[in-house]
Write a protein that holds these residues in place. Structure first.
Motif, mmCIF file in Angstrom:
data_model
loop_
_atom_site.group_PDB
_atom_site.id
_atom_site.type_symbol
_atom_site.label_atom_id
_atom_site.label_comp_id
_atom_site.label_asym_id
_atom_site.label_seq_id
_atom_site.Cartn_x
_atom_site.Cartn_y
_atom_site.Cartn_z
ATOM 1 N N ASP A 125 -1.442 -12.506 6.373
ATOM 2 C CA ASP A 125 -2.575 -12.964 5.592
ATOM 3 C C ASP A 125 -2.624 -12.184 4.277
ATOM 4 O OD1 ASP A 125 -3.620 -10.474 6.267
ATOM 5 O OD2 ASP A 125 -5.345 -11.267 7.371
ATOM 6 N N TYR A 126 -3.671 -12.405 3.487
ATOM 7 C CA TYR A 126 -3.735 -11.787 2.168
ATOM 8 C C TYR A 126 -3.839 -10.266 2.257
ATOM 9 C CZ TYR A 126 -4.234 -16.264 -0.315
ATOM 10 O OH TYR A 126 -4.018 -17.505 -0.860
ATOM 11 N N ASP A 127 -4.514 -9.755 3.270
ATOM 12 C CA ASP A 127 -4.586 -8.300 3.426
ATOM 13 C C ASP A 127 -3.193 -7.707 3.632
ATOM 14 O OD1 ASP A 127 -7.280 -7.550 3.105
ATOM 15 O OD2 ASP A 127 -7.783 -8.260 5.104
ATOM 16 N N ASP A 128 -2.369 -8.375 4.446
ATOM 17 C CA ASP A 128 -0.998 -7.911 4.656
ATOM 18 C C ASP A 128 -0.217 -7.933 3.350
ATOM 19 O OD1 ASP A 128 -1.372 -7.657 7.460
ATOM 20 O OD2 ASP A 128 -0.901 -9.778 7.749
ATOM 21 N N MET A 129 -0.383 -8.989 2.583
ATOM 22 C CA MET A 129 0.365 -9.129 1.333
ATOM 23 C C MET A 129 -0.012 -8.040 0.342
ATOM 24 S SD MET A 129 -0.064 -13.263 1.233
ATOM 25 C CE MET A 129 1.260 -13.889 0.209
ATOM 26 N N VAL A 130 -1.309 -7.737 0.259
ATOM 27 C CA VAL A 130 -1.770 -6.694 -0.662
ATOM 28 C C VAL A 130 -1.301 -5.321 -0.205
ATOM 29 C CG1 VAL A 130 -3.844 -5.528 -1.530
ATOM 30 C CG2 VAL A 130 -3.707 -8.017 -1.554
ATOM 31 N N GLU A 131 -1.334 -5.068 1.100
ATOM 32 C CA GLU A 131 -0.842 -3.779 1.592
ATOM 33 C C GLU A 131 0.641 -3.603 1.272
ATOM 34 O OE1 GLU A 131 -0.200 -1.236 5.734
ATOM 35 O OE2 GLU A 131 -1.494 -3.008 5.750
ATOM 36 N N ALA A 132 1.414 -4.682 1.413
ATOM 37 C CA ALA A 132 2.842 -4.610 1.084
ATOM 38 C C ALA A 132 3.042 -4.329 -0.400
ATOM 39 C CB ALA A 132 3.540 -5.904 1.486
ATOM 40 N N GLN A 133 2.242 -4.967 -1.247
ATOM 41 C CA GLN A 133 2.326 -4.710 -2.685
ATOM 42 C C GLN A 133 2.006 -3.245 -2.984
ATOM 43 O OE1 GLN A 133 -0.609 -7.493 -4.002
ATOM 44 N NE2 GLN A 133 0.641 -9.282 -3.521
ATOM 45 N N TYR A 134 0.982 -2.719 -2.329
ATOM 46 C CA TYR A 134 0.580 -1.325 -2.549
ATOM 47 C C TYR A 134 1.698 -0.373 -2.134
ATOM 48 C CZ TYR A 134 -2.172 2.975 -2.287
ATOM 49 O OH TYR A 134 -2.639 4.256 -2.462
ATOM 50 N N ARG A 135 2.321 -0.637 -0.997
ATOM 51 C CA ARG A 135 3.408 0.230 -0.548
ATOM 52 C C ARG A 135 4.598 0.156 -1.500
ATOM 53 N NH1 ARG A 135 4.856 0.156 5.724
ATOM 54 N NH2 ARG A 135 6.364 1.627 4.825
ATOM 55 N N LEU A 136 4.896 -1.038 -2.000
ATOM 56 C CA LEU A 136 5.983 -1.176 -2.968
ATOM 57 C C LEU A 136 5.699 -0.350 -4.219
ATOM 58 C CD1 LEU A 136 8.506 -2.510 -4.279
ATOM 59 C CD2 LEU A 136 6.999 -4.396 -4.958
ATOM 60 N N VAL A 137 4.489 -0.507 -4.754
ATOM 61 C CA VAL A 137 4.130 0.184 -5.995
ATOM 62 C C VAL A 137 4.136 1.701 -5.810
ATOM 63 C CG1 VAL A 137 2.232 0.599 -7.621
ATOM 64 C CG2 VAL A 137 2.842 -1.735 -6.984
ATOM 65 N N THR A 138 3.510 2.193 -4.741
ATOM 66 C CA THR A 138 3.340 3.643 -4.572
ATOM 67 C C THR A 138 4.552 4.317 -3.939
ATOM 68 O OG1 THR A 138 2.190 3.278 -2.459
ATOM 69 C CG2 THR A 138 0.842 3.445 -4.458
ATOM 70 N N GLU A 139 5.068 3.752 -2.847
ATOM 71 C CA GLU A 139 6.203 4.366 -2.166
ATOM 72 C C GLU A 139 7.530 3.968 -2.808
ATOM 73 O OE1 GLU A 139 6.170 3.655 2.092
ATOM 74 O OE2 GLU A 139 3.985 3.510 2.090
ATOM 75 N N GLY A 140 7.675 2.697 -3.101
ATOM 76 C CA GLY A 140 8.953 2.220 -3.623
ATOM 77 C C GLY A 140 9.201 2.567 -5.070
ATOM 78 N N LEU A 141 8.163 2.440 -5.905
ATOM 79 C CA LEU A 141 8.322 2.662 -7.344
ATOM 80 C C LEU A 141 7.716 3.985 -7.811
ATOM 81 C CD1 LEU A 141 7.633 -0.969 -8.623
ATOM 82 C CD2 LEU A 141 9.833 0.157 -8.257
#
Length: 353
Positions: A125-141
């Motif tokens: 759902d949208y909460d999952d999608m936003v959490e994934a975006q947050y992890r990409l931005v903070t952990e990945g980038l």
């Protein structure tokens, strides 16, 4: 900035996405793996692939750009959007900003049902999608604070959730073509009918189809005409039955490239969206950009105006309806609001984590 660069666990591809405008730096692509990603259903994927595109250098002020349902980072690089915003002297000048555009879960080149799991792919759902975006931005980038989060349609709803889930993570928010209230009314009714039409097509076969369901193109076309395009624009384009038939025929003749399972997941992920409960918790400066003729988020209901009163630093810019606007599709063209973005970034206080 060397630390941020070192945090890029993804390997950038040397082939950039072709941009529609030549006056901003060539986009770069990358992939990052989120380990042990837990969905709201309790299911966990050991490795969730998140594809992303960046424009500009990591030394710039970070800006997160979020696409709509069925789109991807590539859809945000069109001349009507990126060509109006990312160029020299434009509001999101890529020589000053580091623009990050993820492919959300289930979209583009990120992990999705059609990769092989089909309907056994976790229901996101949208909460999952936003959490994934947050992890990409903070952990990945390695980005700890964003100057701006801006999103269109589904990306606009994601932007509301970013402001509520991570209130200190950004200076400014620009949700577009969206409202923070529960997914309901005609917006969900039309989505539900579209999804039920696809699922009830015998070709769909509970998601185990061998070819794309034949009714899919009719469901998508009906939903598209009903919920995007603009009343004044359609009247101008199709003032006669013959011209209306021509538009329908052209739409139905356009090949559907989406995978049915991917498509069903993408649109059903909106079902439990509701950003209304935590509006008072938004700390960033917020500019909501909607269009007066938006079929999915009609301003005349008053629900958006009521919700905006609960946002501490929130303002609404409503694009007037005209034959040039395209209803829910209006915000795909940044010429209608580029100066409003510039003004927000000139006035929004810079904060830190």
């Amino acid at each position: 900035m060397k630390a941020r660069c070192a945090a890029l666990s993804a390997v950038f591809l040397s082939i950039a996405i072709p941009a529609m405008a030549a006056d901003f730096p060539a986009p770069k692509q990358g992939d990052w793996i989120a380990k042990d990603f837990k969905f709201h259903t309790g299911e966990t994927m050991p490795e969730l692939r998140l594809h992303y595109t960046t424009v500009g250098e990591p030394s710039g002020q970070p800006v997160l750009v979020l696409h709509g349902s069925g789109g991807s980072a590539a859809s945000m690089l069109a001349a009507s959007f990126a060509g109006e915003l990312f160029g020299a002297g434009q509001p999101l000048d890529a020589s000053k900003y580091y623009i990050i555009i993820p492919d959300s879960i289930g979209h583009g080149q990120s992990s999705k049902p059609s990769d092989g799991m089909k309907t056994s792919f976790p229901k996101y759902d949208y909460d999952d999608m936003v959490e994934a975006q947050y992890r990409l931005v903070t952990e990945g980038l390695g980005v700890k604070h964003l100057r701006l989060v801006i999103g269109n349609s589904m990306g606009g709803m994601h932007t509301w959730l970013w402001g509520e889930k991570y209130p200190k993570a950004m200076d400014a928010l620009i949700p577009m073509a969206s409202q923070p209230t529960e997914m309901a009314s005609r917006n969900w009714m039309l989505r539900r009918i579209m999804l039920d039409t696809i699922r009830n097509d015998p070709d769909y076969n509970s998601g185990n189809y061998t070819s794309q369901p034949r009714m899919m193109k009719y469901a998508i076309t009906a939903y598209g005409i009903a919920s995007i395009g603009g009343t004044l624009a359609y009247q101008s384009q199709a003032p006669t039955a013959a011209k209306a038939d021509m538009i329908v025929d052209e739409r139905l003749a356009t090949p559907i490239t989406a995978d049915a399972n991917d498509f069903v997941y993408q649109w059903e992920s909106s079902h439990d969206y509701n950003a209304a409960e935590k509006l008072e918790g938004i700390e960033a400066s917020l500019l909501l950009i909607n269009s007066a003729d938006d079929e999915r988020n009609p301003p005349e209901t008053g629900v958006t105006d009521t919700a905006m009163k609960r946002v501490k630093s929130g303002h609404l810019y409503l694009i007037p309806a005209s034959t040039e606007t395209r209803g829910h599709g209006t915000t795909g063209n940044a010429k209608f609001y580029s100066e409003q973005i510039r003004q927000l970034l000139q006035t929004a206080p810079q904060r830190t984590m």
